[in-house]
Design a protein around this motif. Structure first.
Motif, mmCIF file in Angstrom:
data_model
loop_
_atom_site.group_PDB
_atom_site.id
_atom_site.type_symbol
_atom_site.label_atom_id
_atom_site.label_comp_id
_atom_site.label_asym_id
_atom_site.label_seq_id
_atom_site.Cartn_x
_atom_site.Cartn_y
_atom_site.Cartn_z
ATOM 1 N N ALA A 285 -7.182 2.861 0.650
ATOM 2 C CA ALA A 285 -5.958 2.089 0.897
ATOM 3 C C ALA A 285 -6.053 0.715 0.243
ATOM 4 N N LYS A 286 -4.869 0.154 -0.044
ATOM 5 C CA LYS A 286 -4.739 -1.226 -0.515
ATOM 6 C C LYS A 286 -3.606 -1.867 0.268
ATOM 7 N N ALA A 287 -3.817 -3.107 0.685
ATOM 8 C CA ALA A 287 -2.797 -3.764 1.503
ATOM 9 C C ALA A 287 -2.999 -5.270 1.502
ATOM 10 N N ALA A 288 -2.034 -5.946 2.091
ATOM 11 C CA ALA A 288 -2.116 -7.383 2.339
ATOM 12 C C ALA A 288 -1.300 -7.662 3.591
ATOM 13 N N VAL A 289 -1.701 -8.664 4.351
ATOM 14 C CA VAL A 289 -1.027 -8.990 5.598
ATOM 15 C C VAL A 289 0.435 -9.344 5.328
ATOM 16 N N ASN A 290 1.331 -8.670 6.041
ATOM 17 C CA ASN A 290 2.784 -8.875 5.944
ATOM 18 C C ASN A 290 3.356 -8.526 4.563
ATOM 19 N N GLU A 291 2.589 -7.817 3.749
ATOM 20 C CA GLU A 291 3.072 -7.420 2.428
ATOM 21 C C GLU A 291 3.008 -5.910 2.219
ATOM 22 N N GLY A 292 2.798 -5.173 3.291
ATOM 23 C CA GLY A 292 2.809 -3.724 3.187
ATOM 24 C C GLY A 292 1.450 -3.126 2.871
ATOM 25 N N ALA A 293 1.412 -1.781 2.835
ATOM 26 C CA ALA A 293 0.175 -1.053 2.584
ATOM 27 C C ALA A 293 0.479 0.190 1.759
ATOM 28 N N THR A 294 -0.514 0.608 0.989
ATOM 29 C CA THR A 294 -0.423 1.850 0.227
ATOM 30 C C THR A 294 -1.667 2.678 0.506
ATOM 31 N N PHE A 295 -1.466 3.922 0.918
ATOM 32 C CA PHE A 295 -2.570 4.849 1.146
ATOM 33 C C PHE A 295 -2.573 5.879 0.016
ATOM 34 N N TYR A 296 -3.698 5.926 -0.695
ATOM 35 C CA TYR A 296 -3.861 6.850 -1.815
ATOM 36 C C TYR A 296 -4.763 8.008 -1.390
ATOM 37 N N PHE A 297 -4.490 9.203 -1.935
ATOM 38 C CA PHE A 297 -5.382 10.331 -1.682
ATOM 39 C C PHE A 297 -5.282 11.338 -2.822
ATOM 40 N N THR A 298 -6.350 12.085 -3.024
ATOM 41 C CA THR A 298 -6.388 13.132 -4.047
ATOM 42 C C THR A 298 -6.506 14.488 -3.379
ATOM 43 N N LEU A 299 -5.983 15.503 -4.056
ATOM 44 C CA LEU A 299 -6.033 16.886 -3.570
ATOM 45 C C LEU A 299 -6.184 17.815 -4.767
ATOM 46 N N PRO A 300 -6.654 19.044 -4.542
ATOM 47 C CA PRO A 300 -6.752 19.990 -5.666
ATOM 48 C C PRO A 300 -5.393 20.275 -6.275
ATOM 49 N N ARG A 301 -5.353 20.531 -7.569
ATOM 50 C CA ARG A 301 -4.111 20.849 -8.250
ATOM 51 C C ARG A 301 -3.656 22.262 -7.913
#
Length: 304
Positions: A285-301
């Motif tokens: 994940a990447k985020a900042a306080v009061n600026e939202g968050a992004t959760f990344y993940f990988t899976l098989p094709r």
């Protein structure tokens, strides 16, 4: 030689000087003239002792690896059985006193209602809510355990269609909320549909929950390429969090926001991580306080 056919064999030959036997590859090819008569033979004798030794070492390593895998598998199966027994035992042992606390607090409320002042009634409300919260924690613990042990069934899964269903359900529950949602089309993977639905529900529900205090909430569910690998993400412009505490994100019962700010027990992301890892993927994940968050993940094709 009598048949006139090409010849090849691996054999051990003794070296004249050292007296040691080495593996050799012996080949012989017949040479014919224009009428097709056998004229002579062309042959080679190649020392392949190093290759044979390497092959033998590889066989020994594979045998040892198979043995270790078999032992670890047996240990894992045993541990899973113990975990299952422990989970059910914990569930039973914890629920019994909880039911007693809840039942007797109800009896006190009913039988002594006229004798209790407002503060006493408030105390009983706290007891009741605490028992219910403990019950939900037990349910979450058992759910997390089942996700780890359940058998996986791989099949093509459409994450885009799944996400659309989830957003539609959330809009029905909270029609008063105005949330801008963007979902990339045709996000297809291979995995266990039931487990991936649980993972996506946790990520999408979190994005919906943590944008609840935004006047203009935004959620994006998509896919991008990172280092030539497809990476899926769930992004929001909600409360976010301090990346200094990111290591706690995927731990069970770890929370970066108080329950007064946002409800929850801190099990959702731990469940998501276990599901993604079971599929052979990664999550961060990447985020900042009061600026939202992004959760990344990988899976098989998706195969095809």
């Amino acid at each position: 030689m009598a048949s006139g056919q090409s010849f090849q064999v691996e054999c051990r030959l003794k070296e004249h000087q050292s007296g040691n036997y080495h593996w050799h590859l012996v080949r012989a090819v017949p040479v014919h003239d224009e009428p097709g008569r056998l004229v002579t033979w062309f042959g080679t004798c190649t020392d392949i002792d190093d290759r044979k030794r390497a092959e033998e070492e590889m066989r020994e390593l594979n045998t040892a690896l198979e043995r270790r895998v078999s032992e670890r598998t047996a240990q894992l199966q045993s541990a899973n059985k113990e975990l299952e027994a422990f989970s059910y035992s914990v569930s039973h042992d914890l629920r019994a006193p909880l039911r007693s606390i809840d039942a007797f607090s109800q009896l006190v409320r009913e039988d002594y209602h006229d004798k209790l002042d407002e503060q006493g009634k408030q105390y009983l409300d706290i007891v009741g809510e605490s028992t219910r919260q403990m019950g939900r924690l037990i349910d979450d613990l058992l759910h997390l355990s089942r996700v780890t042990r359940s058998e996986m069934r791989h099949q093509p899964v459409d994450l885009s269609a799944m996400a659309k269903q989830m957003i539609a359900g959330l809009r029905q529950l909270e029609p008063q909320r105005k949330v801008e949602v963007v979902i990339d089309p045709d996000m297809r993977v291979v995995g266990d549909e039931r487990l991936l639905r649980i993972a996506m529900e946790n990520l999408v529900n979190n994005a919906w929950k943590f944008t609840s205090k935004r006047d203009h909430a935004q959620i994006e569910i998509g896919r991008e390429i990172q280092a030539e690998e497809p990476v899926f993400y769930v992004r929001d412009n909600g409360a976010g969090f301090d990346m200094a505490y990111a290591s706690k994100l995927f731990g069970a019962f770890q929370r970066l926001h108080s329950t007064r700010e946002f409800p929850g027990h801190g099990v959702g992301l731990a469940t998501v991580q276990r599901i993604i890892i079971r599929h052979g993927g990664r999550i961060w994940a990447k985020a900042a306080v009061n600026e939202g968050a992004t959760f990344y993940f990988t899976l098989p094709r998706e195969e095809g």
